[in-house]
Write a protein that holds these residues in place. Structure first.
Motif, PDB file in Angstrom:
ATOM      1  N   THR A  46       0.832  -1.198   0.000  1.00  0.00           N
ATOM      2  CA  THR A  46       0.000   0.000   0.000  1.00  0.00           C
ATOM      3  C   THR A  46       0.869   1.250   0.000  1.00  0.00           C
ATOM      4  OG1 THR A  46      -1.680   1.277   1.211  1.00  0.00           O
ATOM      5  CG2 THR A  46      -0.265  -0.178   2.509  1.00  0.00           C
ATOM      6  N   THR A  47       0.510   2.189  -0.841  1.00  0.00           N
ATOM      7  CA  THR A  47       1.205   3.472  -0.905  1.00  0.00           C
ATOM      8  C   THR A  47       0.423   4.509  -0.100  1.00  0.00           C
ATOM      9  OG1 THR A  47       0.064   4.061  -2.969  1.00  0.00           O
ATOM     10  CG2 THR A  47       2.200   2.965  -3.167  1.00  0.00           C
ATOM     11  N   VAL A  86       4.602   1.729   1.520  1.00  0.00           N
ATOM     12  CA  VAL A  86       5.525   2.648   0.869  1.00  0.00           C
ATOM     13  C   VAL A  86       5.000   4.060   1.107  1.00  0.00           C
ATOM     14  CG1 VAL A  86       6.702   3.284  -1.260  1.00  0.00           C
ATOM     15  CG2 VAL A  86       6.020   0.899  -0.877  1.00  0.00           C
ATOM     16  N   ALA A  87       5.714   4.800   1.927  1.00  0.00           N
ATOM     17  CA  ALA A  87       5.291   6.146   2.307  1.00  0.00           C
ATOM     18  C   ALA A  87       6.068   7.186   1.518  1.00  0.00           C
ATOM     19  CB  ALA A  87       5.489   6.353   3.805  1.00  0.00           C
ATOM     20  N   ALA A  88       5.530   8.400   1.487  1.00  0.00           N
ATOM     21  CA  ALA A  88       6.136   9.496   0.732  1.00  0.00           C
ATOM     22  C   ALA A  88       6.821  10.456   1.680  1.00  0.00           C
ATOM     23  CB  ALA A  88       5.070  10.231  -0.086  1.00  0.00           C
ATOM     24  N   VAL A  99       7.803  -0.660   6.589  1.00  0.00           N
ATOM     25  CA  VAL A  99       7.554   0.575   5.863  1.00  0.00           C
ATOM     26  C   VAL A  99       8.867   1.068   5.284  1.00  0.00           C
ATOM     27  CG1 VAL A  99       7.879   2.015   7.922  1.00  0.00           C
ATOM     28  CG2 VAL A  99       6.550   2.901   5.991  1.00  0.00           C
ATOM     29  N   ILE A 100       8.803   1.596   4.066  1.00  0.00           N
ATOM     30  CA  ILE A 100       9.927   2.321   3.486  1.00  0.00           C
ATOM     31  C   ILE A 100       9.421   3.703   3.102  1.00  0.00           C
ATOM     32  CG2 ILE A 100      11.006   0.214   2.619  1.00  0.00           C
ATOM     33  CD1 ILE A 100      10.148   1.108  -0.198  1.00  0.00           C
ATOM     34  N   VAL A 101      10.309   4.662   3.125  1.00  0.00           N
ATOM     35  CA  VAL A 101       9.965   6.039   2.795  1.00  0.00           C
ATOM     36  C   VAL A 101      10.776   6.471   1.582  1.00  0.00           C
ATOM     37  CG1 VAL A 101       9.898   8.427   3.610  1.00  0.00           C
ATOM     38  CG2 VAL A 101       9.458   6.546   5.216  1.00  0.00           C
ATOM     39  N   ILE A 102      10.103   6.986   0.567  1.00  0.00           N
ATOM     40  CA  ILE A 102      10.785   7.470  -0.629  1.00  0.00           C
ATOM     41  C   ILE A 102      10.949   8.982  -0.509  1.00  0.00           C
ATOM     42  CG2 ILE A 102      10.726   7.673  -3.140  1.00  0.00           C
ATOM     43  CD1 ILE A 102       9.162   5.122  -3.278  1.00  0.00           C
ATOM     44  N   PRO A 103      12.165   9.462  -0.319  1.00  0.00           N
ATOM     45  CA  PRO A 103      12.385  10.906  -0.150  1.00  0.00           C
ATOM     46  C   PRO A 103      11.922  11.687  -1.384  1.00  0.00           C
ATOM     47  CG  PRO A 103      14.335   9.659   0.508  1.00  0.00           C
ATOM     48  CD  PRO A 103      13.416   8.692  -0.190  1.00  0.00           C
ATOM     49  N   GLY A 104      11.325  12.835  -1.137  1.00  0.00           N
ATOM     50  CA  GLY A 104      10.920  13.721  -2.217  1.00  0.00           C
ATOM     51  C   GLY A 104       9.611  13.369  -2.877  1.00  0.00           C
ATOM     52  N   PHE A 133       9.777   2.611  -6.132  1.00  0.00           N
ATOM     53  CA  PHE A 133       8.592   1.857  -5.715  1.00  0.00           C
ATOM     54  C   PHE A 133       8.576   0.470  -6.335  1.00  0.00           C
ATOM     55  CE2 PHE A 133       4.531   0.156  -7.032  1.00  0.00           C
ATOM     56  CZ  PHE A 133       3.944  -0.067  -5.807  1.00  0.00           C
ATOM     57  N   TRP A 134       8.786   0.398  -7.646  1.00  0.00           N
ATOM     58  CA  TRP A 134       8.700  -0.902  -8.319  1.00  0.00           C
ATOM     59  C   TRP A 134       9.821  -1.836  -7.869  1.00  0.00           C
ATOM     60  CZ3 TRP A 134       4.379  -2.523  -9.865  1.00  0.00           C
ATOM     61  CH2 TRP A 134       3.449  -1.691 -10.494  1.00  0.00           C
ATOM     62  N   ALA A 135      10.968  -1.294  -7.511  1.00  0.00           N
ATOM     63  CA  ALA A 135      12.039  -2.139  -6.977  1.00  0.00           C
ATOM     64  C   ALA A 135      11.591  -2.785  -5.668  1.00  0.00           C
ATOM     65  CB  ALA A 135      13.302  -1.317  -6.755  1.00  0.00           C
ATOM     66  N   ALA A 136      10.947  -2.007  -4.810  1.00  0.00           N
ATOM     67  CA  ALA A 136      10.451  -2.555  -3.552  1.00  0.00           C
ATOM     68  C   ALA A 136       9.320  -3.553  -3.795  1.00  0.00           C
ATOM     69  CB  ALA A 136       9.976  -1.415  -2.651  1.00  0.00           C
ATOM     70  N   PHE A 137       8.438  -3.225  -4.721  1.00  0.00           N
ATOM     71  CA  PHE A 137       7.329  -4.127  -5.056  1.00  0.00           C
ATOM     72  C   PHE A 137       7.860  -5.467  -5.549  1.00  0.00           C
ATOM     73  CE2 PHE A 137       4.276  -6.019  -7.939  1.00  0.00           C
ATOM     74  CZ  PHE A 137       3.054  -5.850  -7.297  1.00  0.00           C
ATOM     75  N   ASP A 138       8.818  -5.415  -6.453  1.00  0.00           N
ATOM     76  CA  ASP A 138       9.359  -6.645  -7.036  1.00  0.00           C
ATOM     77  C   ASP A 138      10.101  -7.495  -6.011  1.00  0.00           C
ATOM     78  OD1 ASP A 138       8.325  -5.918  -9.493  1.00  0.00           O
ATOM     79  OD2 ASP A 138      10.187  -5.018 -10.204  1.00  0.00           O
ATOM     80  N   ALA A 139      10.660  -6.844  -4.974  1.00  0.00           N
ATOM     81  CA  ALA A 139      11.337  -7.592  -3.922  1.00  0.00           C
ATOM     82  C   ALA A 139      10.352  -8.275  -2.984  1.00  0.00           C
ATOM     83  CB  ALA A 139      12.249  -6.666  -3.126  1.00  0.00           C
ATOM     84  N   PHE A 140       9.101  -7.849  -3.022  1.00  0.00           N
ATOM     85  CA  PHE A 140       8.089  -8.309  -2.075  1.00  0.00           C
ATOM     86  C   PHE A 140       7.032  -9.227  -2.694  1.00  0.00           C
ATOM     87  CE2 PHE A 140       4.250  -7.189   0.582  1.00  0.00           C
ATOM     88  CZ  PHE A 140       4.636  -7.922   1.687  1.00  0.00           C
TER      89      PHE A 140
END
Length: 397
Positions: free
Chosen positions: A166-167, A273-275, A298-303, A319-326
């Protein structure tokens, strides 16, 4: 019959809404979709779509759960990316938005009688499309309001997903500065029979069509423009402000996420995945919530602003890198650790939650708005809760 093909004679004639996908030159339909209609237990017709990948053996099915005020066409790019990964896809318009049924006569109003009604929608998709017709395993990809609904379904253990991504879930808001006063006022108005009214200051104009400058959603002008064109094209499907009943339900619904015992009971493997520059949903509150998950991270994508899936390429690639790892992952309930996610290019700051813009951490949306001052209580509640900016409207909720 579990579900039926949509026809012009059977689709919500009282709304005068087309049944076909609404395409624009910059937003073509991916793959070969099947447009279907399902009816919820309380009689609401939902517009849904399914896709099958070209591969003979799909990796499973991803069910896309949109945020408030969104619609299927907005996710065509995401659907195409999921198909390229070998997944089948299901997505749908929640009641009260897109081309799904309404509970009020004005289709521009973002209305729901009670927030628990959204459970009927997801149950209908689960029982009539996802479980009987789509290849397993089933995964969830949710955004904002859809993320909050999915997390609650995971808590109640009736969601059919093996894993959930979830984003920027709607755990808490940073855009409303006086939440308790807002909640009291919304409850007061609803109890006095004003639940179907627009929130004070709100109107029919879709906030998706507002100018790019100053928006809270994305730093990508191309994707923002594409979505604005789609919103114009879909007409009443791109709803305006929410009603008093919707905002009352949303504020009451979010209170459950503040209970420290709530997240502990969620056992569904979950990646949030948080912003880092989210001026809509409170990233620090999301991090606190995720820290209590027994099978989550949770991971946070800066910016990144609120709509990560509609962001610039450099943010979407993370985001897609994290999605593909999961996803699809393994059958056992294990989520990727820091080492796993670091191997796909995510930094220690993101994995430790240090990618949050300091201003956003203080619940100040100035950074995401390009340095403009954040005005406490100055944004309309629709802008706060439907992931859209309505800077022209002012509400004192």
């Amino acid at each position: 019959m579990p579900y039926k093909e949509v026809t012009s004679s059977s689709w919500n004639p009282e709304l005068d809404l087309t049944v076909e996908f609404i395409t624009t030159p910059n937003n073509p339909v991916p793959g070969e979709p099947k447009l279907v209609s399902v009816t919820t237990r309380d009689g609401i017709a939902l517009r849904a779509a399914t896709w099958m990948p070209e591969t003979e053996e799909p990796q499973g099915t991803v069910c896309v759960l949109q945020g408030r005020a969104e619609f299927i066409e907005k996710y065509f790019e995401v659907v195409g990316e999921l198909l390229d990964r070998g997944f089948a896809v299901v997505t749908f318009d929640w009641r009260g938005q897109g081309l799904s049924g309404r509970q009020v006569s004005n289709p521009r109003k973002g209305h729901v009688r009670r927030f628990s009604d959204y459970r009927h929608d997801l149950e209908a998709i689960r029982d009539q499309i996802l479980v009987p017709h789509m290849p397993e395993p089933h995964f969830g990809l949710a955004h904002s309001m859809g993320g909050a609904i999915a997390l609650n379904a995971a808590y109640e253990t009736w969601i059919p997903f093996r894993r959930l991504v979830t984003t920027t879930p709607m755990i808490a808001l940073c855009i409303i500065k006086r939440t308790r006063i807002s909640a009291f006022f919304a409850r007061f108005l609803k109890l006095f029979g004003m639940g179907k009214m627009f929130v004070p200051g709100g109107g029919e104009t879709s906030i998706s069509t507002m100018p790019f400058k100053g928006n809270r959603l994305t730093g990508d002008p191309v994707r923002y423009g594409r979505n604005a064109e789609a919103a114009h094209a879909i007409g009443p499907g791109a709803i305006g402000a929410p009603t008093v009943s919707w905002i009352d339900g949303a504020l009451r619904f979010m209170k459950r996420f503040a209970d420290p015992r709530y997240a502990i009971k969620i056992r569904l493997p979950t990646l949030i995945v948080a912003a880092g520059a989210d001026p809509v949903c409170a990233t620090p509150a999301t991090e606190r919530f995720a820290s209590r998950l027994k099978a989550g991270r949770v991971i946070v994508i800066p910016g990144a602003r609120h709509e990560i899936l509609m962001e610039r390429d450099v943010i979407r690639e993370q985001f897609w890198a994290a999605f593909d790892a999961f996803v699809p992952g393994t059958p056992d309930p294990v989520v990727p650790g820091k080492r796993d996610l670091a191997e796909v290019g995510l930094s220690a700051e993101q994995l430790d939650g240090r990618g949050v813009d300091p201003a956003v951490a203080r619940s100040d949306d100035a950074s995401a708005l390009g340095g403009g001052a954040a005005v406490p209580g100055g944004d309309d509640a629709a802008g706060a809760l439907d992931d859209r900016d309505q800077s022209r409207d002012v509400v004192r909720l």
